[in-house]
Design a protein around this motif. Structure first.
Motif, PDB file in Angstrom:
ATOM      1  N   ILE A  57    -102.130 101.242 151.498  1.00  0.00           N
ATOM      2  CA  ILE A  57    -100.902 101.279 150.713  1.00  0.00           C
ATOM      3  C   ILE A  57    -100.694  99.940 150.015  1.00  0.00           C
ATOM      4  O   ILE A  57    -101.252  98.929 150.426  1.00  0.00           O
ATOM      5  CB  ILE A  57     -99.661 101.637 151.562  1.00  0.00           C
ATOM      6  N   GLU A  58     -99.900  99.982 148.950  1.00  0.00           N
ATOM      7  CA  GLU A  58     -99.533  98.785 148.204  1.00  0.00           C
ATOM      8  C   GLU A  58     -98.052  98.510 148.437  1.00  0.00           C
ATOM      9  O   GLU A  58     -97.247  99.438 148.518  1.00  0.00           O
ATOM     10  CB  GLU A  58     -99.822  98.970 146.714  1.00  0.00           C
ATOM     11  N   VAL A  59     -97.732  97.219 148.575  1.00  0.00           N
ATOM     12  CA  VAL A  59     -96.364  96.822 148.912  1.00  0.00           C
ATOM     13  C   VAL A  59     -95.966  95.622 148.063  1.00  0.00           C
ATOM     14  O   VAL A  59     -96.757  94.704 147.857  1.00  0.00           O
ATOM     15  CB  VAL A  59     -96.254  96.449 150.412  1.00  0.00           C
ATOM     16  N   MET A  60     -94.707  95.636 147.600  1.00  0.00           N
ATOM     17  CA  MET A  60     -94.103  94.485 146.931  1.00  0.00           C
ATOM     18  C   MET A  60     -92.803  94.175 147.646  1.00  0.00           C
ATOM     19  O   MET A  60     -92.018  95.080 147.936  1.00  0.00           O
ATOM     20  CB  MET A  60     -93.800  94.780 145.466  1.00  0.00           C
ATOM     21  N   MET A  61     -92.585  92.881 147.937  1.00  0.00           N
ATOM     22  CA  MET A  61     -91.341  92.467 148.571  1.00  0.00           C
ATOM     23  C   MET A  61     -90.891  91.131 148.015  1.00  0.00           C
ATOM     24  O   MET A  61     -91.705  90.321 147.576  1.00  0.00           O
ATOM     25  CB  MET A  61     -91.505  92.391 150.093  1.00  0.00           C
ATOM     26  N   LYS A  62     -89.580  90.948 148.019  1.00  0.00           N
ATOM     27  CA  LYS A  62     -88.979  89.687 147.602  1.00  0.00           C
ATOM     28  C   LYS A  62     -88.654  88.893 148.855  1.00  0.00           C
ATOM     29  O   LYS A  62     -88.065  89.425 149.797  1.00  0.00           O
ATOM     30  CB  LYS A  62     -87.707  89.946 146.803  1.00  0.00           C
ATOM     31  N   ILE A  63     -89.037  87.622 148.862  1.00  0.00           N
ATOM     32  CA  ILE A  63     -88.801  86.742 150.007  1.00  0.00           C
ATOM     33  C   ILE A  63     -87.607  85.846 149.677  1.00  0.00           C
ATOM     34  O   ILE A  63     -87.626  85.133 148.677  1.00  0.00           O
ATOM     35  CB  ILE A  63     -90.044  85.889 150.304  1.00  0.00           C
ATOM     36  N   MET A  64     -86.600  85.913 150.538  1.00  0.00           N
ATOM     37  CA  MET A  64     -85.396  85.097 150.348  1.00  0.00           C
ATOM     38  C   MET A  64     -85.254  84.188 151.559  1.00  0.00           C
ATOM     39  O   MET A  64     -84.715  84.604 152.588  1.00  0.00           O
ATOM     40  CB  MET A  64     -84.182  85.999 150.168  1.00  0.00           C
ATOM     41  N   PRO A  65     -85.785  82.956 151.471  1.00  0.00           N
ATOM     42  CA  PRO A  65     -85.779  82.049 152.616  1.00  0.00           C
ATOM     43  C   PRO A  65     -84.385  81.923 153.257  1.00  0.00           C
ATOM     44  O   PRO A  65     -83.392  81.745 152.569  1.00  0.00           O
ATOM     45  CB  PRO A  65     -86.243  80.716 152.030  1.00  0.00           C
ATOM     46  N   GLY A  66     -84.370  82.065 154.573  1.00  0.00           N
ATOM     47  CA  GLY A  66     -83.132  81.959 155.324  1.00  0.00           C
ATOM     48  C   GLY A  66     -82.284  83.214 155.319  1.00  0.00           C
ATOM     49  O   GLY A  66     -81.314  83.316 156.058  1.00  0.00           O
ATOM     50  N   ARG A  67     -82.639  84.176 154.461  1.00  0.00           N
ATOM     51  CA  ARG A  67     -81.853  85.411 154.376  1.00  0.00           C
ATOM     52  C   ARG A  67     -82.658  86.648 154.714  1.00  0.00           C
ATOM     53  O   ARG A  67     -82.095  87.651 155.110  1.00  0.00           O
ATOM     54  CB  ARG A  67     -81.241  85.557 152.984  1.00  0.00           C
ATOM     55  N   GLY A  68     -83.955  86.604 154.519  1.00  0.00           N
ATOM     56  CA  GLY A  68     -84.787  87.752 154.848  1.00  0.00           C
ATOM     57  C   GLY A  68     -85.669  88.174 153.691  1.00  0.00           C
ATOM     58  O   GLY A  68     -85.942  87.398 152.775  1.00  0.00           O
ATOM     59  N   ILE A  69     -86.086  89.429 153.750  1.00  0.00           N
ATOM     60  CA  ILE A  69     -86.938  89.984 152.700  1.00  0.00           C
ATOM     61  C   ILE A  69     -86.403  91.347 152.276  1.00  0.00           C
ATOM     62  O   ILE A  69     -85.733  92.032 153.050  1.00  0.00           O
ATOM     63  CB  ILE A  69     -88.413  90.117 153.145  1.00  0.00           C
ATOM     64  N   VAL A  70     -86.709  91.704 151.033  1.00  0.00           N
ATOM     65  CA  VAL A  70     -86.361  93.023 150.520  1.00  0.00           C
ATOM     66  C   VAL A  70     -87.659  93.694 150.095  1.00  0.00           C
ATOM     67  O   VAL A  70     -88.335  93.223 149.174  1.00  0.00           O
ATOM     68  CB  VAL A  70     -85.396  92.939 149.320  1.00  0.00           C
ATOM     69  N   VAL A  71     -88.012  94.769 150.775  1.00  0.00           N
ATOM     70  CA  VAL A  71     -89.174  95.575 150.395  1.00  0.00           C
ATOM     71  C   VAL A  71     -88.680  96.528 149.316  1.00  0.00           C
ATOM     72  O   VAL A  71     -87.770  97.323 149.550  1.00  0.00           O
ATOM     73  CB  VAL A  71     -89.743  96.360 151.597  1.00  0.00           C
ATOM     74  N   PHE A  72     -89.263  96.456 148.104  1.00  0.00           N
ATOM     75  CA  PHE A  72     -88.768  97.300 147.022  1.00  0.00           C
ATOM     76  C   PHE A  72     -89.818  98.234 146.431  1.00  0.00           C
ATOM     77  O   PHE A  72     -89.489  99.080 145.597  1.00  0.00           O
ATOM     78  CB  PHE A  72     -88.115  96.454 145.914  1.00  0.00           C
ATOM     79  N   HIS A  73     -91.070  98.116 146.876  1.00  0.00           N
ATOM     80  CA  HIS A  73     -92.108  99.029 146.376  1.00  0.00           C
ATOM     81  C   HIS A  73     -93.117  99.305 147.478  1.00  0.00           C
ATOM     82  O   HIS A  73     -93.654  98.363 148.074  1.00  0.00           O
ATOM     83  CB  HIS A  73     -92.829  98.431 145.166  1.00  0.00           C
ATOM     84  N   VAL A  74     -93.350 100.581 147.749  1.00  0.00           N
ATOM     85  CA  VAL A  74     -94.402 101.019 148.675  1.00  0.00           C
ATOM     86  C   VAL A  74     -94.984 102.308 148.115  1.00  0.00           C
ATOM     87  O   VAL A  74     -94.248 103.230 147.768  1.00  0.00           O
ATOM     88  CB  VAL A  74     -93.857 101.298 150.095  1.00  0.00           C
TER      89      VAL A  74
END
Length: 85
Positions: A57-74
Motif C-alpha cells: 500500500i501507499e501512504v501519505m501523512m503530515k507530521i506535526m511535531p509535538g502534535r502528532g500526525i495526520v494520515v490523509f492518503h492510503v
C-alpha cells in the motif's frame, strides 16, 4: 499536548485501516520525507497483509511535531505513486 495519529476521512476512501498503515510502516518498501512550505510529510510504501491481490500500500501523512500526525492518503500501491509529490 501529547502526540497522536489522526486518520482523516480521505484516508478511509479505499477501505484501508489504521492497522494496515501501521503494518506497512513496520514493513517498509520505500520512504521519502518531503518538506513543502515548511510543512513535513512522510510518503511511503509498505507491505500489506491479508490480501494477496494487494501486496503493498501507499501512504501519505503530515507530521506535526509535538502534535502528532495526520494520515490523509492510503491506497493499494499504484504504478505512478512515486512520480507525484
Amino acid at each position: 499536548m501529547s502526540s497522536r495519529m489522526v486518520f482523516a476521512r480521505s484516508a478511509e476512501r479505499h477501505g484501508f485501516t489504521v492497522a494496515d498503515v501501521l503494518f506497512a510502516y513496520q514493513h517498509p518498501i520505500r520512504r521519502r520525507l518531503l518538506v513543502r512550505g515548511g510543512e513535513r510529510y512522510l510518503k511511503f510504501t509498505g507491505r500489506h497483509h491479508g490480501d494477496p491481490l494487494v501486496p503493498s500500500i501507499e501512504v501519505m501523512m503530515k507530521i506535526m511535531p509535538g502534535r502528532g500526525i495526520v494520515v490523509f492518503h492510503v491506497n493499494a500501491e499504484q504504478g505512478n505513486f512515486w512520480d507525484k509529490d
